[in-house]
Design a protein around this motif. Structure first.
Motif, PDB file in Angstrom:
ATOM      1  N   GLN A  95      35.166 102.641  36.648  1.00 20.08           N
ATOM      2  CA  GLN A  95      36.019 101.553  37.105  1.00 20.08           C
ATOM      3  C   GLN A  95      35.627 100.231  36.435  1.00 20.08           C
ATOM      4  O   GLN A  95      36.478  99.464  35.985  1.00 20.08           O
ATOM      5  N   GLU A  96      34.316  99.969  36.341  1.00 18.69           N
ATOM      6  CA  GLU A  96      33.842  98.739  35.705  1.00 18.69           C
ATOM      7  C   GLU A  96      34.283  98.679  34.247  1.00 18.69           C
ATOM      8  O   GLU A  96      34.752  97.636  33.769  1.00 18.69           O
ATOM      9  N   LEU A  97      34.138  99.794  33.543  1.00 14.51           N
ATOM     10  CA  LEU A  97      34.510  99.849  32.130  1.00 14.51           C
ATOM     11  C   LEU A  97      36.003  99.630  31.942  1.00 14.51           C
ATOM     12  O   LEU A  97      36.428  98.839  31.082  1.00 14.51           O
ATOM     13  N   LEU A  98      36.808 100.307  32.751  1.00 12.43           N
ATOM     14  CA  LEU A  98      38.263 100.200  32.621  1.00 12.43           C
ATOM     15  C   LEU A  98      38.758  98.799  32.996  1.00 12.43           C
ATOM     16  O   LEU A  98      39.636  98.244  32.321  1.00 12.43           O
ATOM     17  N   LYS A  99      38.195  98.218  34.046  1.00 14.66           N
ATOM     18  CA  LYS A  99      38.604  96.868  34.455  1.00 14.66           C
ATOM     19  C   LYS A  99      38.223  95.828  33.412  1.00 14.66           C
ATOM     20  O   LYS A  99      38.957  94.872  33.178  1.00 14.66           O
ATOM     21  N   GLU A 100      37.064  96.021  32.785  1.00 14.53           N
ATOM     22  CA  GLU A 100      36.610  95.076  31.759  1.00 14.53           C
ATOM     23  C   GLU A 100      37.507  95.132  30.524  1.00 14.53           C
ATOM     24  O   GLU A 100      37.880  94.100  29.966  1.00 14.53           O
ATOM     25  N   LYS A 101      37.866  96.348  30.107  1.00 18.81           N
ATOM     26  CA  LYS A 101      38.636  96.517  28.874  1.00 18.81           C
ATOM     27  C   LYS A 101      40.140  96.364  29.086  1.00 18.81           C
ATOM     28  O   LYS A 101      40.870  96.008  28.161  1.00 18.81           O
ATOM     29  N   ILE A 102      40.622  96.655  30.310  1.00 14.46           N
ATOM     30  CA  ILE A 102      42.054  96.555  30.606  1.00 14.46           C
ATOM     31  C   ILE A 102      42.219  95.694  31.860  1.00 14.46           C
ATOM     32  O   ILE A 102      42.512  96.198  32.958  1.00 14.46           O
ATOM     33  N   PRO A 103      41.987  94.385  31.757  1.00 11.67           N
ATOM     34  CA  PRO A 103      41.933  93.522  32.945  1.00 11.67           C
ATOM     35  C   PRO A 103      43.277  93.311  33.648  1.00 11.67           C
ATOM     36  O   PRO A 103      43.303  92.888  34.809  1.00 11.67           O
ATOM     37  N   ASN A 104      44.384  93.586  32.959  1.00 13.91           N
ATOM     38  CA  ASN A 104      45.702  93.319  33.551  1.00 13.91           C
ATOM     39  C   ASN A 104      46.288  94.524  34.263  1.00 13.91           C
ATOM     40  O   ASN A 104      47.503  94.634  34.429  1.00 13.91           O
ATOM     41  N   PHE A 105      45.415  95.443  34.713  1.00  9.81           N
ATOM     42  CA  PHE A 105      45.874  96.635  35.423  1.00  9.81           C
ATOM     43  C   PHE A 105      44.964  96.875  36.623  1.00  9.81           C
ATOM     44  O   PHE A 105      43.765  96.578  36.582  1.00  9.81           O
ATOM     45  N   ALA A 106      45.531  97.433  37.690  1.00 11.53           N
ATOM     46  CA  ALA A 106      44.773  97.635  38.932  1.00 11.53           C
ATOM     47  C   ALA A 106      44.110  99.012  38.952  1.00 11.53           C
ATOM     48  O   ALA A 106      44.789 100.037  39.052  1.00 11.53           O
ATOM     49  N   PHE A 107      42.771  99.017  38.844  1.00 11.69           N
ATOM     50  CA  PHE A 107      41.982 100.243  38.967  1.00 11.69           C
ATOM     51  C   PHE A 107      41.231 100.196  40.298  1.00 11.69           C
ATOM     52  O   PHE A 107      40.406  99.307  40.523  1.00 11.69           O
ATOM     53  N   ILE A 108      41.520 101.154  41.184  1.00 14.34           N
ATOM     54  CA  ILE A 108      40.872 101.215  42.491  1.00 14.34           C
ATOM     55  C   ILE A 108      39.819 102.310  42.480  1.00 14.34           C
ATOM     56  O   ILE A 108      40.075 103.429  42.024  1.00 14.34           O
ATOM     57  N   ARG A 109      38.627 101.996  42.972  1.00  8.65           N
ATOM     58  CA  ARG A 109      37.565 103.004  43.046  1.00  8.65           C
ATOM     59  C   ARG A 109      37.685 103.783  44.351  1.00  8.65           C
ATOM     60  O   ARG A 109      37.788 103.210  45.425  1.00  8.65           O
ATOM     61  N   SER A 110      37.681 105.103  44.241  1.00  7.60           N
ATOM     62  CA  SER A 110      37.768 105.951  45.432  1.00  7.60           C
ATOM     63  C   SER A 110      36.579 105.710  46.360  1.00  7.60           C
ATOM     64  O   SER A 110      35.449 105.507  45.916  1.00  7.60           O
ATOM     65  N   LYS A 111      36.865 105.744  47.648  1.00  7.79           N
ATOM     66  CA  LYS A 111      35.801 105.583  48.645  1.00  7.79           C
ATOM     67  C   LYS A 111      35.267 106.925  49.133  1.00  7.79           C
ATOM     68  O   LYS A 111      34.376 106.975  49.985  1.00  7.79           O
ATOM     69  N   ILE A 112      35.793 108.007  48.563  1.00  8.31           N
ATOM     70  CA  ILE A 112      35.442 109.345  49.042  1.00  8.31           C
ATOM     71  C   ILE A 112      34.303 109.945  48.227  1.00  8.31           C
ATOM     72  O   ILE A 112      34.340 109.955  46.991  1.00  8.31           O
ATOM     73  N   ASN A 113      33.288 110.422  48.930  1.00 11.16           N
ATOM     74  CA  ASN A 113      32.204 111.172  48.299  1.00 11.16           C
ATOM     75  C   ASN A 113      32.561 112.649  48.414  1.00 11.16           C
ATOM     76  O   ASN A 113      32.474 113.230  49.487  1.00 11.16           O
ATOM     77  N   ASN A 114      32.982 113.260  47.306  1.00  9.57           N
ATOM     78  CA  ASN A 114      33.444 114.645  47.406  1.00  9.57           C
ATOM     79  C   ASN A 114      32.493 115.645  46.758  1.00  9.57           C
ATOM     80  O   ASN A 114      32.918 116.616  46.132  1.00  9.57           O
ATOM     81  N   ASN A 115      31.195 115.415  46.931  1.00  6.98           N
ATOM     82  CA  ASN A 115      30.211 116.408  46.501  1.00  6.98           C
ATOM     83  C   ASN A 115      30.399 117.684  47.328  1.00  6.98           C
ATOM     84  O   ASN A 115      30.245 117.667  48.549  1.00  6.98           O
ATOM     85  N   PRO A 116      30.735 118.816  46.686  1.00  7.62           N
ATOM     86  CA  PRO A 116      30.995 120.033  47.460  1.00  7.62           C
ATOM     87  C   PRO A 116      29.727 120.721  47.958  1.00  7.62           C
ATOM     88  O   PRO A 116      29.804 121.630  48.792  1.00  7.62           O
ATOM     89  N   VAL A 117      28.566 120.290  47.461  1.00  8.52           N
ATOM     90  CA  VAL A 117      27.298 120.926  47.844  1.00  8.52           C
ATOM     91  C   VAL A 117      26.697 120.196  49.040  1.00  8.52           C
ATOM     92  O   VAL A 117      26.497 118.977  49.004  1.00  8.52           O
ATOM     93  N   LYS A 118      26.390 120.932  50.083  1.00 11.64           N
ATOM     94  CA  LYS A 118      25.779 120.355  51.286  1.00 11.64           C
ATOM     95  C   LYS A 118      24.390 120.960  51.492  1.00 11.64           C
ATOM     96  O   LYS A 118      24.120 122.092  51.075  1.00 11.64           O
ATOM     97  N   TYR A 119      23.501 120.193  52.119  1.00 13.99           N
ATOM     98  CA  TYR A 119      22.130 120.654  52.365  1.00 13.99           C
ATOM     99  C   TYR A 119      21.864 120.648  53.862  1.00 13.99           C
ATOM    100  O   TYR A 119      22.223 119.717  54.572  1.00 13.99           O
ATOM    101  N   PHE A 120      21.228 121.684  54.334  1.00 11.28           N
ATOM    102  CA  PHE A 120      20.939 121.810  55.763  1.00 11.28           C
ATOM    103  C   PHE A 120      19.500 121.356  56.036  1.00 11.28           C
ATOM    104  O   PHE A 120      18.583 121.753  55.326  1.00 11.28           O
TER     105      PHE A 120
END
Length: 364
Positions: free
Chosen positions: A339-364
């Motif tokens: 997101q940082e790279l895209l916003k820096e290089k293409i500042p006139n477009f809206a890039f939203i960073r996902s708030k979801i952590n979708n790591n499929p591996v879980k630890y017990f």
């Protein structure tokens, strides 16, 4: 803004031609002629990610990992990938994936992982082969700097930590223009001898089109003489993995504790201790078992990656400390960096960073 324009801008930063041959990057779903005003940047594409994109009124999802990796023989709504594809098509969502086109960059994914571990003097662990070309051309006196500066701007003449690299030598050029010619120097239908400068520069092969255009547009002749050849040199600026040096050497146990403080991981799988100090460290985020031998050959004291199998750990052979820190855990920062790279290089477009952590591996 048309999606085609967004893709063109993305590929100036992350050229698909730099990706590994096994990969599947670029526009995986969608049409380039649609309007696009907002994109969601994510790690992996899941049902939750699609909902998040729709809730944020995005027309584009930019993922690190490609949703479609292997060949698809059917799109079935009962299947995870088929269900997601169907939902994206129904909601006119486009999908663009980055993956190794980011990994292979000069300061790409693994360089960032090395920075998190405070590695110094980093270089590519596996420099990319067959990715360099050499340009030879001939420039009349007085135009050398104009042509060279144009070529440098297009991406030629970069070697490791050096830029604006070229070789030049003085010589004499000869040509005979036809009736239809318009020579810069001399006259039509007369043999002309002029002082010219021979130039040589290397450039990454994925920049070939831009290099040729830059040469022709900056050169004073109406017919520009040039040659482009492939060279076998490894490209130090493109490739997978990274290897660098820790600020201080430490014991293997201290190093593992150090990793747990730097990465979002509470458990580390590792090979048998070698009883050597850890100073030179190699990294390959994600799945990197294929690079174990390369890390050993580069005299690394430790190799950090993910997805190591049981038999992979035997390859350490008391020569290196192998550490499986987890696939997601070695890539945890990717959304932020993209997101940082895209916003820096293409500042006139809206890039939203996902708030979801979708790591499929879980630890017990």
């Amino acid at each position: 803004m048309k999606l085609e324009k967004i893709i063109n801008e993305i590929e100036k930063i992350l050229p698909t031609k730099t990706a590994e041959e096994f990969d599947n990057v670029g526009l995986l779903l969608g049409k380039t002629d649609v309007e696009c005003n907002k994109a969601l940047v994510c790690h992996d594409v899941t049902d939750e990610i699609i909902d998040e994109a729709l809730n944020n009124k995005c027309q584009l999802v930019i993922s690190y990992h490609p949703l479609i990796f292997k060949s698809l023989k059917k799109i079935n709504y009962e299947d995870r990938i088929g269900r997601i594809i169907t939902k994206m098509i129904e909601n006119k969502l486009s999908l663009y994936s980055i993956h190794t086109s980011f990994d292979n960059l000069k300061n790409g994914l693994n360089f960032d992982l090395g920075k998190i571990l405070n590695l110094q003097n980093q270089k590519k662990l596996i420099p990319k082969k067959n990715s360099l070309m050499k340009l030879t051309s001939y420039v009349p006196n007085g135009y050398l700097d104009i042509v060279l500066n144009s070529l440098y701007k297009a991406g030629a003449g970069e070697i490791g930590n050096y830029s604006n690299c070229s070789f030049s030598a003085k010589g004499e050029g000869r040509y005979l223009g036809s009736k239809e010619s318009n020579p810069k120097f001399g006259n039509k239908e007369e043999l002309t001898k002029t002082s010219e400068i021979f130039i040589n520069l290397i450039f990454p092969s994925h920049r070939k089109k831009e290099i040729i255009e830059s040469l022709i547009n900056s050169h004073p002749y109406e017919s520009v003489a040039y040659e482009i050849t492939k060279i076998e040199n490894k490209n130090p600026d493109l490739g997978l993995g990274s290897i660098g040096v820790l600020p201080i050497s430490m014991t293997e146990k201290k190093f593992l504790e150090y990793l747990k403080n730097k990465l979002p991981v509470s458990v580390l799988r590792h090979s048998r201790f070698t009883k050597n100090k850890i100073k030179i460290v190699s990294v390959l985020a994600g799945s990197g078992a294929f690079a174990i031998d390369t890390a050993i050959n580069n005299k690394a004291d430790a190799f950090i990656t993910g997805d190591l199998k049981y038999h992979d750990f035997f390859k350490s052979d008391n020569k290196i400390l192998l550490v499986d820190a987890g696939h997601f855990e070695t890539e945890f920062f990717i959304k932020n960096k993209l997101q940082e790279l895209l916003k820096e290089k293409i500042p006139n477009f809206a890039f939203i960073r996902s708030k979801i952590n979708n790591n499929p591996v879980k630890y017990f």
